[in-house]
Scaffold this motif. Structure first.
Motif: not given
Lengths: 310, 451
Positions: A71-89
């Motif tokens: 979970y700690a890895e996911a929170i700082v994973d730029k690609r995961f955060l980018n994927s959240i942003w893509v999904t939100t848009r």
């Protein structure tokens, strides 16, 4: 009178208690269904939760506890955060357009003669019955700069774009959302049209007698009365949009670069291409929490609406 | 008396205990230990024989053989008939797997139930399977095989490197698809462009043959087409970029498996590739191998480099498409990527002896080699490869750079390494990063992955 009423109430409560205390077959009848649901829904979720806190590979199984490290890895994973942003848009674009277009067409169809409506409706439903992958490939051709009808249409109305929509980081998510809009707006239309058709005519007659304008009728009568249908359409489409995979996989594979990599696409890569099942499980749990929060909010909205009506 | 709430709580509790029990059933060491590196599985010494293999009960054996759909599966259907005629008590059950999902389907099966006896393993993810002990080593079988049935010395080293891990061999190369140049002969003649022999000439030719014939501001014919899909493995941007990178003198890893992807040579190769992309359809940034074929076969592309296995598709184009060797880079050589499939035996197979008979037959037997040649792909066996090269100029071009091909490092995380590279190359094509920035970032990320 009061006494009799009070006695009746007591009588009903006692009957209820008796019924609850009796050996009811309901538990046995519901048992198999509940057991199947628990086995195919709840068990995988619990197992996924266990994996997300473990060091796990498919070939070796669990080899230790990882606690919250995934979970700690996911929170700082730029690609995961980018994927959240893509999904939100993607989700916001698709939902806003689907609801606006869906409501407009539903209102028009509601006022259209039934015979004409019956001719139009089957055509409207056509995109829904197509496989999303086929739709994806079809739209990939339509977006092509060389022979795509989309670019041709833009050119004929005087709009020249330097890059095809799928080849630009700025436009790719919206171009993909448009495909979702094309395919799934008919569902929104059907849900809203069902709601509109069921509205009582008396309310409208009263409004017309009181001199209400068309805008006021829409704002103060129609929209509040079909709020339940709106929330249901919103809920169904949002759940689908949040886990979008097929259209993006067929059209861009998450590219160019990572600009259209949704959470599901990234999750697929992590689990099946990088075979990091444990990290993938943590991402899936986070996605589950996100979807759950949004769903709870919308379901609460729906419940409140129903209580208000009652 | 149980209430419903209590019943539900009980069921939930049982499920949680069951989940933990099930996870405990896995062959796991103590929870606090770090996972021990997986040792590839040893097999028992086999019997060197061409005699029919039988199950202990004397019944016929059915081998579950995984193959990629379309051409490879079609080839194996024909090869299986000959094989079953030779070994009547072994039946081949061919299981077709689509290329797009081959890794996930194979991995889940090999690591789980293990229903396959043999699998067609791609060079990109073979190391992952081997490092996790999912494939059986074949050394004992190879050593004890009669030379007429199987001879390992008849396979090129660059291909054997793709199946060798810690000194043991885990597969036999079945085919190879090195890269070559495809061009529209009529266009080159019409615009008086010579067939490019170097990468500089390729760029010039692509520039000259990007044509806007109807003057609408958009080219109708593009000089080239790249395969820009940002994915790891075959059909994406990394594999398309490799021969350019290698022919510029660049590498992803050096001889000691240290990442060197931001070397000056690699940066120059990516600068070249970015320049080449200017003469490729803009949407090719999302093209995989299949999507790049369509405009090429349709006559909208003048020149393109791609794997040799796309030739059976292009041969039906109405335009005169010809092939030439991959252009030489600034180092004066063409260095290719030996994309290939090998045949491996599942570590969980209960019919390893029979599986070996099939493996050796499908990769070495002369009749099988002829089937591959007829269907248009190059066998992995050197003598068969040379034979096809003599009779078919298309494949002679593809084979011209194979001797110096750069094999992928046998690294379980190589798929992740390629994924990073794919994203960075794509960013360069989109103009988001300069080649130097992209490869510096890739270097840092790859170092982190292989730690």
């Amino acid at each position: 009178m009061t006494n009799t009423y009070g006695n009746n109430q007591i009588q009903i409560r006692e009957t209820n208690r008796d019924w609850k205390n009796q050996r009811s077959p309901i538990g046995f009848l519901l048992g198999p269904t509940v057991a199947i649901l628990l086995a195919i829904n709840l068990f995988p979720i619990i197992y996924e939760l266990v994996i997300s806190f473990s060091k796990y590979r498919l070939s070796t199984g669990i080899t230790g506890f990882a606690w919250f490290s995934h979970y700690a890895e996911a929170i700082v994973d730029k690609r995961f955060l980018n994927s959240i942003w893509v999904t939100t848009r993607f989700t916001l674009t698709a939902l806003i357009l689907e609801l606006i277009i869906g409501l407009t067409i539903a209102l028009i169809l509601d006022r259209t003669d039934m015979r004409i409506r019956n001719v139009i409706l089957p055509f409207l439903v056509l995109p829904m019955v197509m496989s999303p992958v086929v739709v994806g490939y079809m739209w990939q051709f339509m977006y092509s700069q060389e022979y795509g009808v989309f670019i041709y249409f833009l050119k004929t109305i005087g709009i020249h774009i330097s890059k095809p929509p799928l080849a630009s980081v700025d436009t790719v998510v919206y171009a993909l959302a448009l495909v979702d809009v094309w395919q799934w707006t008919p569902l929104v239309i059907l849900i809203l049209l069902g709601g509109l058709q069921a509205l009582p005519i008396e309310v409208y007659e009263a409004a017309i007698v009181d001199g209400a304008t068309q805008t006021n009728v829409l704002r103060y009568i129609t929209l509040p009365l079909i709020k339940s249908e709106l929330v249901i359409a919103l809920l169904l489409r949002m759940l689908d949009a949040l886990k979008v995979f097929d259209i993006i996989f067929a059209m861009t594979g998450g590219g160019p670069s990572s600009s259209s990599e949704s959470i599901s696409i990234y999750l697929y890569r992590v689990v099946f291409k990088f075979v990091k099942m444990d990290y993938g499980a943590a991402i899936a749990v986070l996605l589950l929490i996100l979807v759950n929060i949004i769903t709870r909010y919308l379901v609460n909205l729906l419940t409140l609406q129903q209580e208000e009506v009652v | 008396m149980f209430t419903y709430k209590k019943v539900l709580q009980m069921m939930l509790g049982i499920l949680i205990i069951f989940a933990f029990l099930l996870s405990g059933c896995q062959p796991a060491p103590t929870p606090t230990q770090e996972p021990a590196p997986v040792q590839p599985v040893e097999t028992q010494a086999p019997q060197a024989t061409t005699a029919p293999v039988e199950s202990p009960s004397g019944e016929a054996i059915t081998l579950n053989v995984g193959a990629i759909s379309f051409v490879a599966a079609e080839a194996w259907r024909q090869v299986a008939k000959d094989f079953e005629a030779k070994y009547p008590n072994i039946k081949i059950n061919l299981i077709e797997i689509p290329w797009e999902t081959i890794q996930e389907q194979q991995y889940v099966d090999l690591a789980g139930q293990g229903s396959y006896d043999t699998v067609m393993v791609n060079v990109a993810y073979g190391p992952l399977y081997i490092s996790e002990g999912l494939l059986a080593p074949l050394d004992d079988y190879i050593k004890s095989a009669a030379k007429s049935d199987f001879d390992l010395t008849d396979f090129p080293k660059s291909l054997l490197d793709t199946v060798t891990y810690q000194g043991k061999i885990y597969g036999v190369p079945m085919d190879v698809f090195p890269q070559q140049l495809y061009y529209r002969d009529d266009l080159l003649k019409e615009y008086n462009v010579a067939v490019p022999e170097t990468l500089d000439q390729l760029l010039e030719a692509a520039k000259k043959l990007t044509l806007d014939t109807n003057n609408d501001g958009t080219p109708d014919i593009y000089g080239t087409v790249i395969q820009g899909l940002p994915i790891s493995g075959g059909g994406g941007v990394v594999w398309h970029f490799y021969p350019y990178l290698f022919s510029y003198g660049g590498r992803v890893f050096d001889e000691n498996n240290k990442p060197v992807v931001n070397s000056p040579e690699a940066v120059k190769a990516l600068e070249y590739y970015k320049e080449l992309f200017k003469y490729s359809p803009p949407e090719s940034v999302n093209y995989g191998c299949d999507q790049s074929l369509e405009p090429f076969a349709g006559g909208r592309i003048a020149l393109a480099t791609s794997d040799s296995d796309i030739w059976p598709v292009l041969i039906n184009s109405k335009f005169p498409i010809k092939t030439a060797p991959f252009p030489k880079g600034p180092i004066g050589k063409r260095i290719l990527w030996p994309g290939n499939f090998s045949v491996s035996i599942s570590a969980k197979s209960t019919h390893k002896d029979a599986a070996w008979l099939w493996t050796s037959y499908a990769t070495f037997n002369n009749a099988a080699m002829q089937v591959y040649g007829k269907l248009g792909f190059i066998p992995g066996r050197a003598s068969a490869m040379a034979e096809i090269g003599k009779t078919n100029p298309v494949f002679a071009n593809a084979l011209s750079g194979l001797q110096e091909a750069v094999s992928p490092p046998m690294m379980p995380t190589y798929s992740q390494v390629e994924d990073v590279l794919a994203k960075k190359i794509s960013s360069v094509l989109l103009g988001e990063l300069t080649p130097q920035e992209a490869l510096d970032q890739a270097q840092a990320e790859i170092e982190k992955i292989i730690q």
